[in-house]
Motif scaffolding. Structure first.
Motif, mmCIF file in Angstrom:
data_model
loop_
_atom_site.group_PDB
_atom_site.id
_atom_site.type_symbol
_atom_site.label_atom_id
_atom_site.label_comp_id
_atom_site.label_asym_id
_atom_site.label_seq_id
_atom_site.Cartn_x
_atom_site.Cartn_y
_atom_site.Cartn_z
ATOM 1 N N LEU A 17 0.977 14.230 -9.424
ATOM 2 C CA LEU A 17 1.801 13.779 -8.309
ATOM 3 C C LEU A 17 2.203 12.321 -8.524
ATOM 4 N N ALA A 18 3.481 12.043 -8.370
ATOM 5 C CA ALA A 18 3.978 10.673 -8.563
ATOM 6 C C ALA A 18 4.949 10.332 -7.447
ATOM 7 N N HIS A 19 4.781 9.142 -6.869
ATOM 8 C CA HIS A 19 5.692 8.617 -5.837
ATOM 9 C C HIS A 19 6.576 7.551 -6.478
ATOM 10 N N PHE A 20 7.881 7.829 -6.546
ATOM 11 C CA PHE A 20 8.773 6.969 -7.320
ATOM 12 C C PHE A 20 8.952 5.585 -6.696
ATOM 13 N N SER B 103 3.001 4.972 -7.404
ATOM 14 C CA SER B 103 1.616 5.456 -7.352
ATOM 15 C C SER B 103 1.571 6.898 -7.853
ATOM 16 N N GLU B 104 0.455 7.301 -8.400
ATOM 17 C CA GLU B 104 0.316 8.645 -8.921
ATOM 18 C C GLU B 104 -1.115 9.136 -8.759
ATOM 19 N N ALA B 105 -1.272 10.440 -8.834
ATOM 20 C CA ALA B 105 -2.596 11.045 -8.685
ATOM 21 C C ALA B 105 -2.605 12.374 -9.424
#
Length: 287
Positions: free
Chosen positions: A60-63, A67-69
């Motif tokens: 999961l990545a927030h552009f 942030s990523e997980a």
């Protein structure tokens, strides 16, 4: 996704990009804080896969925030046996395993009986050694006989259909060999064999399974040239002829016919002839 799994159905992701060869799914979604998105995947496991667990990894990545997980999940899946395996013993022996055990018992009995009836000297050229050589050769031929029976059934009894390729992968097997001319140096070669996930119709209902050939084909030079040709022709989404076993519709092949592996059936001729000579000499009273 798991390295051995084939994605055959996906729900909950719009405009998702699927890479069947890499086993990856890429998608972009708009998700408000606290909201949820349900994603459903249907995964097909190869017929020869081991274990009963399916592992899926999600990145999961927030552009905007960069942030990523990583999220990893493993679930236990039910396993199903084919009709050929449904009659096995409680210890999990298949029909081939039962035949192998019976053949070992018959070989041990034949060796013991030869020692009682013929006797003779001990060692490499003893009557017992001759019986062992003969039984080992016959055992190899029984394996090829089973292979030939499968090829015969595929050609004459299996049902023809049309399959849609929904996934593919390359299965690598390492073959080790030892050379006498180089002082016993061990060499290893990689043999590549394709495997295809197929969707086809059996008596009006959809069937999903994996397959390629009957097992008697001989892949010269590791099979790389043939593999490249087949991967160019048999792409995901292509429709190809297939044949499935009416007794076990999940057993399906794309290629049929007697393959070059039967050339190896000539190898047991030498031990069989040697064993026959030893046993015949012992029975005729020759030293």
């Amino acid at each position: 996704m798991a390295a051995q799994g084939y994605l055959v159905e996906l729900k909950g992701l719009d405009d998702a990009q699927l890479d069947h060869d890499e086993r990856t799914i890429t998608a972009s979604i708009s998700l408000a804080a606290g909201a949820e998105r349900k994603v459903e995947m249907r995964v097909l496991a190869p017929r020869d896969s081991a274990g009963d667990a399916l592992s899926v990894s999600m990145h999961l990545a927030h552009f905007h925030t960069m942030s990523e997980a990583w999220v990893h999940r493993t679930i236990t899946v039910d396993t199903r046996r084919s009709p050929q395996e449904s009659g096995n013993t409680g210890g999990g022996l298949t029909s081939a395993g039962v035949v192998t055990v019976i053949w070992l018992v018959v070989t041990s009995f034949a060796v013991a009986l030869t020692g009682v009836m013929v006797g003779g000297r001990r060692g490499f050229f003893s009557p017992r050694a001759g019986v062992v050589a003969i039984m080992v050769a016959i055992g190899f031929w029984l394996v090829f006989a089973g292979m030939a029976w499968r090829d015969y059934r595929v050609l004459n009894e299996w049902t023809a259909s049309t399959a849609t390729i929904v996934g593919r992968r390359v299965v690598h097997h390492t073959v080790n060999s030892q050379s006498r001319t180089t002082g016993g140096t061990s060499r290893s070669s990689d043999v590549a064999k394709p495997e295809f996930a197929l969707r086809y119709v059996v008596q009006g209902r959809d069937m999903l399974s994996t397959g390629y050939d009957t097992g008697s084909s001989l892949r010269v030079g590791g099979g790389k040239a043939q593999l490249e040709k087949e991967f160019q022709e048999w792409t995901v989404g292509a429709q190809v002829p297939c044949w499935y076993d009416p007794r076990d519709p999940a057993d399906v092949v794309l290629k049929r016919g007697y393959g070059g592996a039967y050339l190896f059936a000539l190898l047991p001729l030498l031990p069989f002839a040697l064993g026959w000579f030893i046993l015949r000499s012992a029975l005729s009273g020759k030293p």
